[in-house]
Write a protein that holds these residues in place. Structure first.
Motif, short mmCIF file in Angstrom:
data_model
loop_
_atom_site.label_atom_id
_atom_site.label_comp_id
_atom_site.label_asym_id
_atom_site.label_seq_id
_atom_site.Cartn_x
_atom_site.Cartn_y
_atom_site.Cartn_z
N PRO A 1 -69.87 32.80 42.59
CA PRO A 1 -70.45 31.89 41.59
C PRO A 1 -69.61 30.62 41.45
O PRO A 1 -68.42 30.59 41.78
N SER A 2 -70.25 29.56 40.96
CA SER A 2 -69.57 28.29 40.77
C SER A 2 -70.04 27.66 39.47
O SER A 2 -71.24 27.58 39.21
N THR A 3 -69.11 27.22 38.65
CA THR A 3 -69.49 26.58 37.38
C THR A 3 -70.15 25.23 37.61
O THR A 3 -70.85 24.71 36.75
N THR A 4 -69.94 24.63 38.77
CA THR A 4 -70.52 23.32 39.08
C THR A 4 -71.55 23.39 40.19
O THR A 4 -71.95 22.37 40.73
N SER A 5 -71.99 24.62 40.55
CA SER A 5 -72.93 24.79 41.65
C SER A 5 -72.41 24.08 42.90
O SER A 5 -73.16 23.48 43.65
N TYR A 6 -71.10 24.18 43.10
CA TYR A 6 -70.43 23.54 44.24
C TYR A 6 -70.70 22.04 44.30
O TYR A 6 -70.83 21.45 45.37
N SER A 7 -70.83 21.44 43.12
CA SER A 7 -71.03 19.99 42.98
C SER A 7 -72.30 19.50 43.67
O SER A 7 -72.38 18.36 44.11
N THR A 8 -73.31 20.36 43.78
CA THR A 8 -74.56 19.96 44.42
C THR A 8 -75.61 19.52 43.41
O THR A 8 -76.68 19.06 43.80
N ALA A 9 -75.33 19.68 42.13
CA ALA A 9 -76.33 19.30 41.13
C ALA A 9 -76.44 17.79 41.02
O ALA A 9 -75.48 17.06 41.26
N PRO B 1 -76.42 14.68 38.84
CA PRO B 1 -75.94 14.36 37.48
C PRO B 1 -77.05 13.88 36.54
O PRO B 1 -76.96 14.07 35.33
N LYS B 2 -78.11 13.30 37.11
CA LYS B 2 -79.20 12.79 36.28
C LYS B 2 -80.22 13.88 35.92
O LYS B 2 -81.07 13.69 35.06
N LYS B 3 -80.11 15.03 36.61
CA LYS B 3 -81.04 16.13 36.34
C LYS B 3 -80.26 17.43 36.16
O LYS B 3 -80.61 18.47 36.71
N ASP B 4 -79.21 17.33 35.39
CA ASP B 4 -78.31 18.47 35.21
C ASP B 4 -78.64 19.21 33.92
O ASP B 4 -77.83 19.30 33.00
N GLU B 5 -79.88 19.76 33.87
CA GLU B 5 -80.32 20.45 32.66
C GLU B 5 -79.43 21.65 32.33
O GLU B 5 -79.18 21.97 31.17
N ALA B 6 -78.96 22.34 33.37
CA ALA B 6 -78.12 23.52 33.15
C ALA B 6 -76.69 23.17 32.75
O ALA B 6 -75.92 24.04 32.37
N GLY B 7 -76.34 21.90 32.88
CA GLY B 7 -75.00 21.48 32.48
C GLY B 7 -73.91 21.94 33.40
O GLY B 7 -72.77 22.13 32.99
N VAL B 8 -74.24 22.14 34.72
CA VAL B 8 -73.24 22.66 35.64
C VAL B 8 -72.15 21.64 35.95
O VAL B 8 -71.08 22.00 36.45
N LEU B 9 -72.40 20.38 35.66
CA LEU B 9 -71.41 19.37 35.96
C LEU B 9 -70.65 18.91 34.72
O LEU B 9 -69.99 17.87 34.73
N LYS B 10 -70.72 19.67 33.65
CA LYS B 10 -70.05 19.29 32.42
C LYS B 10 -68.54 19.14 32.61
O LYS B 10 -67.90 18.32 31.96
N THR B 11 -67.97 19.95 33.49
CA THR B 11 -66.53 19.90 33.69
C THR B 11 -66.14 18.92 34.79
O THR B 11 -64.99 18.85 35.16
N GLY B 12 -67.10 18.16 35.32
CA GLY B 12 -66.80 17.24 36.41
C GLY B 12 -67.30 17.82 37.72
O GLY B 12 -68.05 18.79 37.75
N VAL B 13 -66.90 17.23 38.84
CA VAL B 13 -67.37 17.70 40.14
C VAL B 13 -66.63 18.95 40.61
O VAL B 13 -67.03 19.57 41.58
N SER B 14 -65.56 19.30 39.95
CA SER B 14 -64.87 20.55 40.27
C SER B 14 -64.14 21.03 39.02
O SER B 14 -63.92 20.27 38.08
#
Length: 214
Positions: A73-81, A83-96
């Motif tokens: 698992p990855s909290t940032t979806s391996y930075s593939t999300a 940023p303009k459509k990040d409904e799940a908030g996976v990039l809240k912590t940045g790209v890593s």
């Protein structure tokens, strides 16, 4: 007069050191790297059979299909999300970065164990239930994220836990996959540092090269 001479000398020394440290040294290192370690210097990029770059051996990818060995698992979806459509908030912590959630945090427990709710839209399956339904014995790295959330490796145990599922979907013999895992397992650095790991992208590329046993 001597003061002006000292100031002039200091300025020239600064300029010389700047040219050496900021221009000459970096370009020399780039040139040496291109000659000695071109693969690593250029990002450890991995190409498919058509010569197309499909990733880097240093950065993981979110494999979730039953036909492939899944990543951790990855909290940032391996930075593939996006940023303009990040409904799940996976990039809240940045790209890593890790989620920094405590073991008692309800969000972490919900992601791992799931959440039952009369409203199907609010129901969460949970990683443990997902893995068990797929016939996979959960390992720590298949449940918890890495510190960077970009880790390209899983443990050999995590890869072997997925063998039966992948073999069934692809019509392969489990022994073929176990051999493939062994071939794509990276040992300890210098033989003593770290733990063995399986690069998921490399493993799945090799997997696509196998022919069905049926």
């Amino acid at each position: 007069m001597s003061f002006a001479r000292e100031v002039n000398r200091a300025i020239r020394s600064t300029l010389v050191l700047w040219v050496i440290g900021a221009i000459i040294y970096p370009f020399v290192m780039i040139g040496v790297g291109q000659i000695i370690l071109p693969f690593q210097v250029n990002g450890s990029l991995i190409k498919n059979n058509q010569g197309q770059v499909i990733g880097s051996s240093l950065i993981g990818q979110p494999f979730t299909s039953e036909r492939y060995f899944n990543s951790r698992p990855s909290t940032t979806s391996y930075s593939t999300a996006d940023p303009k459509k990040d409904e799940a908030g996976v990039l809240k912590t940045g790209v890593s970065g890790a989620s920094n959630l405590a073991p008692s945090n309800s969000a972490l427990i919900e992601r791992i164990k799931g959440k039952d709710d009369p409203d199907p839209s609010k129901r969460v399956e949970g990683d443990l239930n997902r893995l068990k339904k797929a016939g996979i014995q959960p390992t720590a790295d298949l449940v918890y994220t890495s510190g960077s959330s970009l880790d390209p490796h899983i443990t050999p145990e995590a890869a072997k836990a997925q063998v039966n599922r992948v073999a069934k979907v692809r019509g392969l013999q489990p022994q073929q996959l176990e051999t493939l895992i062994a071939q794509n397992t990276d040992g300890r650095f210098l033989g003593i540092f770290g733990e063995p790991g399986v690069n998921v992208l490399k493993l799945n590329l090799a997997l696509d090269g196998l022919k069905s046993a049926s």
